[in-house]
Design a protein around this motif. Structure first.
Motif, PDB file in Angstrom:
ATOM      1  N   SER A 402       0.824  -1.213   0.000  1.00  0.00           N
ATOM      2  CA  SER A 402       0.000   0.000   0.000  1.00  0.00           C
ATOM      3  C   SER A 402       0.852   1.255   0.000  1.00  0.00           C
ATOM      4  O   SER A 402       0.572   2.208  -0.736  1.00  0.00           O
ATOM      5  N   MET A 403       1.908   1.228   0.803  1.00  0.00           N
ATOM      6  CA  MET A 403       2.785   2.400   0.893  1.00  0.00           C
ATOM      7  C   MET A 403       3.495   2.639  -0.436  1.00  0.00           C
ATOM      8  O   MET A 403       3.535   3.766  -0.954  1.00  0.00           O
ATOM      9  N   VAL A 404       4.053   1.541  -1.019  1.00  0.00           N
ATOM     10  CA  VAL A 404       4.777   1.680  -2.277  1.00  0.00           C
ATOM     11  C   VAL A 404       3.836   2.146  -3.376  1.00  0.00           C
ATOM     12  O   VAL A 404       4.173   3.029  -4.188  1.00  0.00           O
ATOM     13  N   SER A 405       2.622   1.527  -3.406  1.00  0.00           N
ATOM     14  CA  SER A 405       1.663   1.917  -4.436  1.00  0.00           C
ATOM     15  C   SER A 405       1.299   3.388  -4.306  1.00  0.00           C
ATOM     16  O   SER A 405       1.204   4.118  -5.305  1.00  0.00           O
ATOM     17  N   HIS A 406       1.113   3.822  -3.066  1.00  0.00           N
ATOM     18  CA  HIS A 406       0.789   5.230  -2.844  1.00  0.00           C
ATOM     19  C   HIS A 406       1.936   6.137  -3.270  1.00  0.00           C
ATOM     20  O   HIS A 406       1.720   7.162  -3.946  1.00  0.00           O
ATOM     21  N   GLU A 407       3.136   5.718  -2.911  1.00  0.00           N
ATOM     22  CA  GLU A 407       4.300   6.529  -3.248  1.00  0.00           C
ATOM     23  C   GLU A 407       4.533   6.555  -4.756  1.00  0.00           C
ATOM     24  O   GLU A 407       5.049   7.535  -5.301  1.00  0.00           O
ATOM     25  N   LEU A 408       4.167   5.441  -5.446  1.00  0.00           N
ATOM     26  CA  LEU A 408       4.350   5.409  -6.896  1.00  0.00           C
ATOM     27  C   LEU A 408       3.258   6.204  -7.610  1.00  0.00           C
ATOM     28  O   LEU A 408       3.511   6.861  -8.629  1.00  0.00           O
ATOM     29  N   ARG A 409       2.038   6.124  -7.096  1.00  0.00           N
ATOM     30  CA  ARG A 409       0.933   6.790  -7.747  1.00  0.00           C
ATOM     31  C   ARG A 409       1.089   8.316  -7.703  1.00  0.00           C
ATOM     32  O   ARG A 409       0.718   9.015  -8.658  1.00  0.00           O
ATOM     33  N   THR A 410       1.651   8.798  -6.610  1.00  0.00           N
ATOM     34  CA  THR A 410       1.793  10.264  -6.484  1.00  0.00           C
ATOM     35  C   THR A 410       2.675  10.853  -7.589  1.00  0.00           C
ATOM     36  O   THR A 410       2.257  11.779  -8.316  1.00  0.00           O
ATOM     37  N   PRO A 411       3.915  10.373  -7.787  1.00  0.00           N
ATOM     38  CA  PRO A 411       4.720  10.925  -8.886  1.00  0.00           C
ATOM     39  C   PRO A 411       4.143  10.589 -10.251  1.00  0.00           C
ATOM     40  O   PRO A 411       4.283  11.374 -11.201  1.00  0.00           O
ATOM     41  N   LEU A 412       3.483   9.384 -10.365  1.00  0.00           N
ATOM     42  CA  LEU A 412       2.902   9.029 -11.657  1.00  0.00           C
ATOM     43  C   LEU A 412       1.804  10.015 -12.026  1.00  0.00           C
ATOM     44  O   LEU A 412       1.673  10.429 -13.190  1.00  0.00           O
ATOM     45  N   SER A 413       1.007  10.391 -11.044  1.00  0.00           N
ATOM     46  CA  SER A 413      -0.053  11.359 -11.311  1.00  0.00           C
ATOM     47  C   SER A 413       0.535  12.704 -11.758  1.00  0.00           C
ATOM     48  O   SER A 413       0.024  13.350 -12.697  1.00  0.00           O
ATOM     49  N   ALA A 414       1.641  13.119 -11.098  1.00  0.00           N
ATOM     50  CA  ALA A 414       2.285  14.393 -11.471  1.00  0.00           C
ATOM     51  C   ALA A 414       2.870  14.298 -12.868  1.00  0.00           C
ATOM     52  O   ALA A 414       2.738  15.228 -13.685  1.00  0.00           O
ATOM     53  N   ILE A 415       3.534  13.162 -13.170  1.00  0.00           N
ATOM     54  CA  ILE A 415       4.125  12.980 -14.498  1.00  0.00           C
ATOM     55  C   ILE A 415       3.044  12.976 -15.556  1.00  0.00           C
ATOM     56  O   ILE A 415       3.158  13.608 -16.620  1.00  0.00           O
ATOM     57  N   LYS A 416       1.904  12.213 -15.294  1.00  0.00           N
ATOM     58  CA  LYS A 416       0.821  12.135 -16.267  1.00  0.00           C
ATOM     59  C   LYS A 416       0.223  13.525 -16.520  1.00  0.00           C
ATOM     60  O   LYS A 416      -0.084  13.892 -17.664  1.00  0.00           O
ATOM     61  N   SER A 417       0.075  14.317 -15.448  1.00  0.00           N
ATOM     62  CA  SER A 417      -0.471  15.675 -15.612  1.00  0.00           C
ATOM     63  C   SER A 417       0.457  16.544 -16.454  1.00  0.00           C
ATOM     64  O   SER A 417       0.007  17.289 -17.353  1.00  0.00           O
ATOM     65  N   SER A 418       1.726  16.401 -16.204  1.00  0.00           N
ATOM     66  CA  SER A 418       2.715  17.194 -16.972  1.00  0.00           C
ATOM     67  C   SER A 418       2.688  16.794 -18.436  1.00  0.00           C
ATOM     68  O   SER A 418       2.747  17.655 -19.340  1.00  0.00           O
ATOM     69  N   ILE A 419       2.638  15.464 -18.712  1.00  0.00           N
ATOM     70  CA  ILE A 419       2.621  14.992 -20.101  1.00  0.00           C
ATOM     71  C   ILE A 419       1.348  15.459 -20.801  1.00  0.00           C
ATOM     72  O   ILE A 419       1.371  15.864 -21.975  1.00  0.00           O
ATOM     73  N   ASP A 420       0.218  15.444 -20.061  1.00  0.00           N
ATOM     74  CA  ASP A 420      -1.033  15.906 -20.671  1.00  0.00           C
ATOM     75  C   ASP A 420      -0.937  17.390 -21.038  1.00  0.00           C
ATOM     76  O   ASP A 420      -1.437  17.815 -22.102  1.00  0.00           O
ATOM     77  N   ILE A 421      -0.283  18.192 -20.176  1.00  0.00           N
ATOM     78  CA  ILE A 421      -0.115  19.629 -20.475  1.00  0.00           C
ATOM     79  C   ILE A 421       0.770  19.810 -21.703  1.00  0.00           C
ATOM     80  O   ILE A 421       0.485  20.624 -22.594  1.00  0.00           O
ATOM     81  N   LEU A 422       1.877  19.060 -21.763  1.00  0.00           N
ATOM     82  CA  LEU A 422       2.770  19.155 -22.921  1.00  0.00           C
ATOM     83  C   LEU A 422       2.032  18.737 -24.187  1.00  0.00           C
ATOM     84  O   LEU A 422       2.262  19.316 -25.263  1.00  0.00           O
ATOM     85  N   ASP A 423       1.167  17.727 -24.058  1.00  0.00           N
ATOM     86  CA  ASP A 423       0.463  17.223 -25.245  1.00  0.00           C
ATOM     87  C   ASP A 423      -0.501  18.277 -25.809  1.00  0.00           C
ATOM     88  O   ASP A 423      -0.814  18.262 -27.000  1.00  0.00           O
ATOM     89  N   THR A 424      -0.952  19.193 -24.957  1.00  0.00           N
ATOM     90  CA  THR A 424      -1.852  20.257 -25.433  1.00  0.00           C
ATOM     91  C   THR A 424      -1.085  21.377 -26.143  1.00  0.00           C
ATOM     92  O   THR A 424      -1.697  22.272 -26.745  1.00  0.00           O
ATOM     93  N   GLU A 425       0.270  21.358 -26.073  1.00  0.00           N
ATOM     94  CA  GLU A 425       1.161  22.331 -26.694  1.00  0.00           C
ATOM     95  C   GLU A 425       0.935  23.756 -26.164  1.00  0.00           C
ATOM     96  O   GLU A 425       1.249  24.738 -26.815  1.00  0.00           O
ATOM     97  N   LEU A 426       0.364  23.830 -24.937  1.00  0.00           N
ATOM     98  CA  LEU A 426       0.228  25.156 -24.324  1.00  0.00           C
ATOM     99  C   LEU A 426       1.584  25.785 -23.986  1.00  0.00           C
ATOM    100  O   LEU A 426       1.766  26.998 -24.177  1.00  0.00           O
ATOM    101  N   PRO A 427       2.532  24.986 -23.462  1.00  0.00           N
ATOM    102  CA  PRO A 427       3.841  25.598 -23.183  1.00  0.00           C
ATOM    103  C   PRO A 427       4.583  25.987 -24.454  1.00  0.00           C
ATOM    104  O   PRO A 427       5.492  26.807 -24.432  1.00  0.00           O
ATOM    105  N   GLY A 428       4.227  25.376 -25.563  1.00  0.00           N
ATOM    106  CA  GLY A 428       4.913  25.658 -26.823  1.00  0.00           C
ATOM    107  C   GLY A 428       4.671  24.552 -27.814  1.00  0.00           C
ATOM    108  O   GLY A 428       4.198  23.470 -27.468  1.00  0.00           O
TER     109      GLY A 428
END
Length: 627
Positions: A402-428
């Motif tokens: 549970s701890m590892v899954s929680h710790e993995l999900r947190t950065p994965l969620s941040a990475i997925k959010s960042s990739i989704d933003i990049l995919d929209t080409e808003l930063p460039g």
């Protein structure tokens, strides 16, 4: 005996004849004398009065007409002889002749009369001569009994002669009867005694005549033939029964011996008690376990020998004994939390069964089967400790997962959010190569998220932590929702997806998210191994008791030898070239989810032609089973 009876009968008949004949003739003689006396008395009245002796003589002589008259005398009232008469014919009477011949020659008439009147064979009749009740004289008439004696003697001779003839005839009759009847009867009786004493039914009676005795002999012989025949049959049956009894006795002996060997060979201790709890049987295993010899135990109290103390050392009262309680209740018991005591006063834990012995509805004893469970108790203690250790390790694992899954999900969620933003080409803006890289990153992030979810679901299922939220559901709605989720992916691969629903499908009571998870997993697997064609999802009702789901694809199929491994943990089918990522937990998780719903899951596949995965979900209420 018969001749003696005839002789006695003859003697009795002689006596009867003598008495009868004598009585009849004497009575007749008396009546005759009385008649003569009356006659003379009537005629003598006047001659007596007038002393007419000549008239008296004539009157007296008139009785001479009867040969039985011996004399006649007439006396006056003073007993003076008036006249007398002696019948000369009576001189033939020996008694009268002897009396007269014996008198002296100078004897007077009075002496002769006195002598003759004393003769025993003379019947004398006296008749008084009466005139107006006055006695004027007496008439005496004497009658001879010689003729009566002659008649009686002649009758006696006739009777004796008849008796002699009768005895002779009886003797001849006895001879005839003995030869004709008695001898055959005696012979038949002797034969009966012989048959009765020797039980020899082969002998036969001789048939000497055609009368009733002959018929009796024939009937007796016929009876002997029947008895001989039946005796022969009985002898055969007796020998057959003896052989059968011998065989059954041997079988019972062998059975008893086998039972004894079985009881003696049994690893469990077997003890038999009587109706007061004393030993009546003990096998070898019981002696070995208790440390006593069979001789030490037989006839002794079981409670005092090895069941006297509880496991905590306190006395075990007989009234509290669960073994002796069966004698009172008649109900068998199974006990696994008590101890027995050995001869060396060391206890050991036992597991025992007590069963009552009943005869005609009455409890006559008990049978106890017990075993030493020392090793099992130690194993249970070891297992208990191992279980506690495993539970602790499982808890640590679950906590770590549970701890590892929680710790993995947190950065994965941040990475997925960042990739989704990049995919929209808003930063460039992004170059084509950058877009390809971002797409790959998103795919791997999704894959990693699925892997983490699979691990978490598997951990919950293994620990029993997954709880189903059962709600009423329509199967058509569940399938449509999954199709909407997977539709874009199916189209992107150039495949088709189709649904088929049976008529009047019943409602389900299931966990919606878990049911979607199962269908999503089966469709995802189908998409991985299907290059062309498509997927068909069908739902049918089976007797209104359960709903059958089927996910059919036109993929590469599964080899027969790989089907048994499909639903096992961490298993993937096909060669290395066919493995398309994953943990190998998907189908195992599906199987456990379906099982928690009370359903089943299976596959039908032809290698090279596609696969069809089926699972069932019961309708209505459902109690969750144990996994």
């Amino acid at each position: 005996m018969f001749l003696l009876i005839v002789a006695v009968s003859g003697t009795i008949s002689c006596v009867i004849v003598i008495n009868y004949e004598g009585g009849v003739h004497r009575e007749s003689l008396s009546n005759k004398g009385a008649s003569f006396a009356n006659y003379v008395a009537e005629l003598s009245k006047d001659p007596i009065l007038y002393k007419n002796t000549i008239g008296l003589d004539n009157i007296v002589k008139s009785v001479n007409i009867d040969p039985d008259v011996v004399y006649a005398f007439v006396y006056d009232s003073n007993n003076n002889l008036l006249t007398s008469f002696f019948a000369s014919v009576d001189l033939s009477n020996d008694s009268v002749r002897n009396v007269l011949n014996g008198l002296p020659k100078n004897s007077s008439l009075a002496d002769s009369i006195a002598a003759i009147r004393n003769v025993k064979d003379i019947k004398e009749v006296l008749k008084p001569v009466l005139i107006d009740s006055d006695k004027i004289g007496t008439v005496v008439i004497g009658l001879s009994e010689a003729r009566i004696n002659i008649v009686i003697r002649n009758s006696l001779y006739c009777v004796l002669l008849g008796n002699l003839v009768g005895c002779f005839a009886a003797f001849l009759l006895v001879l005839v009867v003995q030869k004709t009847f008695i001898n055959p009867i005696i012979s038949l009786a002797d034969l009966m005694k012989l048959v009765s004493s020797n039980r020899d039914y082969s002998v036969r009676a001789k048939v000497l005549s055609k009368d009733e005795l002959g018929d009796l002999s024939v009937g007796f012989n016929h009876m002997l033939e029947q008895i001989q025949s039946r005796d022969s049959d009985l002898e055969k049956h007796r020998k057959s029964l003896e052989n059968l009894v011998t065989q059954r006795t041997l079988e019972l002996f062998q059975l008893g011996e086998r039972q004894r060997i079985i009881l003696e060979s049994a690893g469990e201790g077997i003890i038999g008690l009587n109706d007061v709890g004393y030993h009546s049987f003990v096998n070898k295993a019981a002696c070995d376990l208790l440390g006593w010899s069979r001789e030490d135990l037989l006839g002794k109290s079981s409670h005092l020998m090895w069941h006297h103390t509880k496991i905590d050392g306190s006395p075990y009262l007989q009234d509290d004994s669960k073994i002796l309680g069966v004698l009172r209740s008649g109900n068998g018991v199974f006990i696994d939390d008590e101890v027995f005591w050995r001869r060396d006063k060391i206890s050991f834990p036992v597991e025992y069964v007590v069963s009552p012995i009943k005869e005609d509805g009455k409890i006559t004893g008990l049978v106890i089967i017990f075993r030493d469970i020392t090793l099992r108790k130690k194993a249970e203690e070891t297992l208990k400790q191992a279980k506690e250790t495993a539970e602790l390790a499982l808890a640590i694992k679950e906590e770590f997962t549970s701890m590892v899954s929680h710790e993995l999900r947190t950065p994965l969620s941040a990475i997925k959010s960042s990739i989704d933003i990049l995919d929209t080409e808003l930063p460039g803006g992004l170059t084509n190569d950058q877009k390809v890289f971002i797409k790959r990153v998103k795919s791997n992030i999704d894959r990693l998220a699925r892997l983490i979810n699979d691990v978490l679901d598997f951990t919950k299922l293994e620990s029993g932590g997954m709880v189903l939220e059962l709600l009423p559901l329509r199967p058509e709605a569940i399938v449509q929702e999954v199709v909407e989720i997977q539709g874009p992916v199916v189209k992107s691969k150039g495949l088709t997806i189709e649904t088929k629903f049976g008529e009047n499908l019943p409602a389900l009571k299931a966990d919606k998210d878990r049911l979607i998870q199962v269908l999503d997993n089966l469709i995802s697997n189908a998409l991985k191994f299907t290059k062309e064609g498509g997927i068909v999802i069908s739902v049918l009702s089976e007797n209104k008791k359960r709903v059958v789901f089927c996910v059919h694809d036109t993929g590469i199929g599964i080899k027969d030898n790989e089907v048994p491994k499909l639903f096992q943990k961490f298993q993937q089918v096909g060669g290395p070239s066919q493995h398309i990522g994953g943990t190998g937990l998907g189908l195992s998780i599906c199987k456990q989810i379906i099982a928690k719903h009370g359903g089943q899951i299976w596959v039908e596949s032809q290698f090279g032609r596609g696969s069809a995965f089926y699972f069932t979900i019961p309708t209505g209420e459902y109690n969750e089973p144990r996994i």
